[in-house]
Structure formats: structure tokens, C-alpha cells
Design an enzyme around this catalytic site. Structure first.
Site, PDB file in Angstrom:
ATOM      1  N   ARG A 238       1.251  -1.434  -0.150  1.00 50.91           N
ATOM      2  CA  ARG A 238       0.050   0.138  -0.356  1.00 50.91           C
ATOM      3  C   ARG A 238       0.656   1.574  -0.251  1.00 50.91           C
ATOM      4  O   ARG A 238       1.255   1.018   0.678  1.00 50.91           O
ATOM      5  CB  ARG A 238      -0.986   0.103   1.011  1.00 50.91           C
ATOM      6  CG  ARG A 238      -2.305  -1.311   1.289  1.00 50.91           C
ATOM      7  CD  ARG A 238      -3.433  -1.319  -0.505  1.00 50.91           C
ATOM      8  NE  ARG A 238      -4.171  -1.448  -0.189  1.00 50.91           N
ATOM      9  CZ  ARG A 238      -4.166  -3.197  -0.789  1.00 50.91           C
ATOM     10  NH1 ARG A 238      -3.146  -3.210  -1.092  1.00 50.91           N
ATOM     11  NH2 ARG A 238      -4.969  -3.710  -0.486  1.00 50.91           N
ATOM     12  N   GLU A 267      -3.814   6.878  -6.440  1.00 52.70           N
ATOM     13  CA  GLU A 267      -3.218   6.751  -6.871  1.00 52.70           C
ATOM     14  C   GLU A 267      -5.017   7.228  -7.711  1.00 52.70           C
ATOM     15  O   GLU A 267      -5.908   7.381  -6.837  1.00 52.70           O
ATOM     16  CB  GLU A 267      -3.635   5.592  -7.100  1.00 52.70           C
ATOM     17  CG  GLU A 267      -1.842   5.304  -6.447  1.00 52.70           C
ATOM     18  CD  GLU A 267      -2.153   3.196  -6.170  1.00 52.70           C
ATOM     19  OE1 GLU A 267      -1.550   2.977  -5.632  1.00 52.70           O
ATOM     20  OE2 GLU A 267      -3.408   2.925  -6.197  1.00 52.70           O
ATOM     21  N   HIS A 286       0.316   0.340 -10.572  1.00 57.36           N
ATOM     22  CA  HIS A 286      -0.307  -0.004  -9.175  1.00 57.36           C
ATOM     23  C   HIS A 286      -0.881  -1.695 -10.204  1.00 57.36           C
ATOM     24  O   HIS A 286      -1.896  -1.968 -10.648  1.00 57.36           O
ATOM     25  CB  HIS A 286      -1.304  -0.047  -8.758  1.00 57.36           C
ATOM     26  CG  HIS A 286      -2.244  -0.983  -6.918  1.00 57.36           C
ATOM     27  ND1 HIS A 286      -2.621   0.460  -5.771  1.00 57.36           N
ATOM     28  CD2 HIS A 286      -1.963  -1.536  -7.153  1.00 57.36           C
ATOM     29  CE1 HIS A 286      -2.637  -0.692  -5.552  1.00 57.36           C
ATOM     30  NE2 HIS A 286      -3.106  -1.777  -5.933  1.00 57.36           N
TER      31      HIS A 286
END
Length: 319
Positions: A238, A267, A286
Site C-alpha cells: 500500500r 493513485e 499498481h
């Protein structure tokens, strides 16, 4: 039964099938839904089932959706769901744990191998003609690093970290880990240490903890000061685990040799994120979870979660 998929594009941009959910009810698919309670309510007010990856489900939304009885989180993390509000409104919430441990571990090492072996850099160099002009049979643009004998320290020791440990052991690395509670090592070659000892010993620090208030910005200036000079930092967990300005400064100063990061605090990444201009920082959007096989597995578990709920035998319920 009406099933609304609020943000389906990330999971399925078109290369896997929604047929499993379509067999369970009337499916309404949205590629994306804004983080706007009015828009979310407008889309699920008459639905019994809402599927969400990152779209929040809050008390305000639940109050406007009296038919909603099930929220399927199409991911492992469920920070965006107000579980207390769901319990109050008698809405069942499920998530999808442990669907991609192998894929994320593979990607963790993809970042590490790119940092240590510089494949992309040398591929680009060859294709721009540097090898053709070289007087020798070989050359290297930047120093390369062998992993054998190096120590990898994993912060967190869940399913993904254990997969990373297996790969590290295959590369003949020394494996240490820290976990918030005592965990038995999977083999004699892995040992649990204190966080301070991990920082002091690890050549590679890899993050594998969930985001909780106590882990947010755990990699701050104080943590970086304890690490070896020249350590490599990896994060496929994370983004908010890092104090990003401190990490960027550690890259500029050489305290950290390199970072491989698949996640950032906000993000999509912001244009002023200091990591974008930090040296020796590899950033990916990601995608550690996003192999097609992994997403198909996630989809299958999501379908099974809903089917089991409809049968009165729910699984993977988040409380």
C-alpha cells in the site's frame, strides 16, 4: 436480482468474462463510478447487489439504497467500505483474500531483478547502437548486483511475504522478517527479528503489511535512518506505508540505493509526487495483481462469494 458493478474496468478491461455474474442475475456494468455519493446512489438505489473495487460504500449511500443487501469487494482490501454502517443496514460484505499471492510475489521480484540487473536500461542501450559501437564484446551502463548472499527483510509475514521468501531462498538470499505478532517460520532458513534488527541487517526491505493507522507512513525518516546505507526498498503493498518525501530524499542522498514501488499514496499518481524525480526509483501503476490469470481467479472467487451468499452459505464475509 439486480447486480451493479460500479468500477469494472480495472478488473476486466475486456479480456475476461462477466458471464459468471450474469448467470446469477441482471448485471448492470459501469467501467467507472465517481467518488460522489449522489452518483453512487443513482446507480445502485434499486439493486440488491453492488460490486466495488475502490468505490466507497458509506452510511449516506446505504441510507439511500434500501434494497441493497450485499456488497462484494472485488479486491482484498476493504478500507473503502463502512463496515459498521453495513452491519447497521444488515448488508453483507465479502472480499477476496489471497487470490494473487504468487502474482504479487512474482512482481516483487520483477522489480528487484530490474533494479539489480538493469535489463531495460541495457536493452535500450543496445537498440540505440551502443553495442555496435563498442570495442569489446561486452559492456555495462550501470553496475549490476548479485542477489546471492544478500539479506532480504520482509515487513509483514502473510501469504504474499511467504511466497517472496520462497523465491528469495531460491536465489540463495538470507531471509528475515518482522511481523506484529509471533509467527513460526516456514523453514529453518527464515527467521523472525525485531523491526530495528531488520532495518539494520536487510540489504533489501520489502513491505507486505496492510494499511492501518499504525502502519501508515511507517517508512519515515526515523525508519530510513536505521536502514543500511545502500539498501533497496520495495513496496507492492500500500502506498501510504511510505512517507514519500522522506523516501525521495533518501534516494537523492544515496541513503537508499534504489526503490521499486508498485503503489503510491495517492493513485493515480500526482504530478508533484517527489518520487517521480527521485533517482533510481522504479514506479509501476499498481499492476502487481493484474496478470490475466490472476484477475480471472479474482473474478471466479467473486462469483463464488455471491453464489454462496445466495445459497445461504456465505464465505469470505468481512466483519
Amino acid at each position: 436480482m439486480k447486480i451493479v458493478i460500479l468500477d469494472g474496468h480495472a478488473l476486466n478491461p475486456g479480456d475476461i468474462s462477466w458471464a459468471g455474474f450474469e448467470a446469477l442475475g441482471e448485471v448492470v456494468l459501469y467501467d467507472r463510478t465517481a467518488n460522489d455519493p449522489a452518483e453512487i446512489i443513482a446507480r445502485i438505489w434499486d439493486a440488491q447487489v453492488a460490486l466495488s473495487n475502490k468505490v466507497p460504500i458509506t452510511e449516506e449511500i446505504l441510507a439511500g439504497c434500501p434494497n441493497l443487501e450485499y456488497v462484494g469487494v472485488m479486491a482484498t482490501g476493504f478500507n473503502q467500505i463502512d463496515l459498521a454502517a453495513c452491519a447497521k443496514h444488515q448488508v453483507t460484505v465479502t472480499n477476496i483474500p489471497a487470490y494473487g499471492s504468487e502474482a504479487v510475489a512474482q512482481f516483487t521480484f520483477a522489480l528487484l531483478l530490474e533494479i539489480t540487473s538493469q535489463v531495460a536500461l541495457h536493452n535500450a542501450s543496445v537498440k540505440q547502437g551502443d553495442w555496435q559501437r563498442c570495442p569489446d564484446f561486452t559492456y555495462f551502463v550501470k553496475p549490476l548486483m548479485e542477489l546471492q548472499g544478500k539479506t532480504i527483510g520482509m515487513i509483514g509475514y502473510g501469504a504474499i511475504a511467504k511466497e517472496v521468501a520462497e523465491i528469495a531462498h531460491a536465489f540463495k538470499m538470507k531471509v528475515i522478517y518482522w511481523n506484529h505478532r509471533k509467527k513460526a517460520p516456514q523453514a529453518p532458513w527464515a527467521s523472525q527479528v525485531s523491526l530495528a534488527e531488520l532495518y539494520q541487517k536487510a540489504d533489501v526491505v520489502s513491505l507486505h503489511v496492510p494499511l492501518f493507522p499504525e502502519t501508515e507512513k511507517m517508512i519515515d525518516q526515523a525508519a530510513l535512518d536505521q536502514m543500511k546505507t545502500g539498501a533497496i526498498l520495495l513496496n507492492t503493498s500500500r502506498g501510504p506505508l511510505l512517507e514519500e518525501a522522506a523516501v525521495a530524499e533518501a534516494l537523492h542522498s544515496g541513503k537508499l540505493a534504489a526503490c521499486g514501488l508498485d503503489v503510491v499514496a495517492q493513485e493515480p499518481i500526482l504530478a508533484d509526487n517527489p518520487l517521480l524525480i527521485a533517482p533510481n526509483c522504479w514506479l509501476t501503476p499498481h499492476i502487481a495483481w493484474a496478470a490475466v490469470e490472476t484477475r480471472a481467479r479474482l473474478m471466479g472467487i467473486g462469483v463464488e462469494n455471491l453464489a454462496r451468499y445466495l445459497e445461504g452459505q456465505p464465505q469470505n464475509v468481512v466483519k
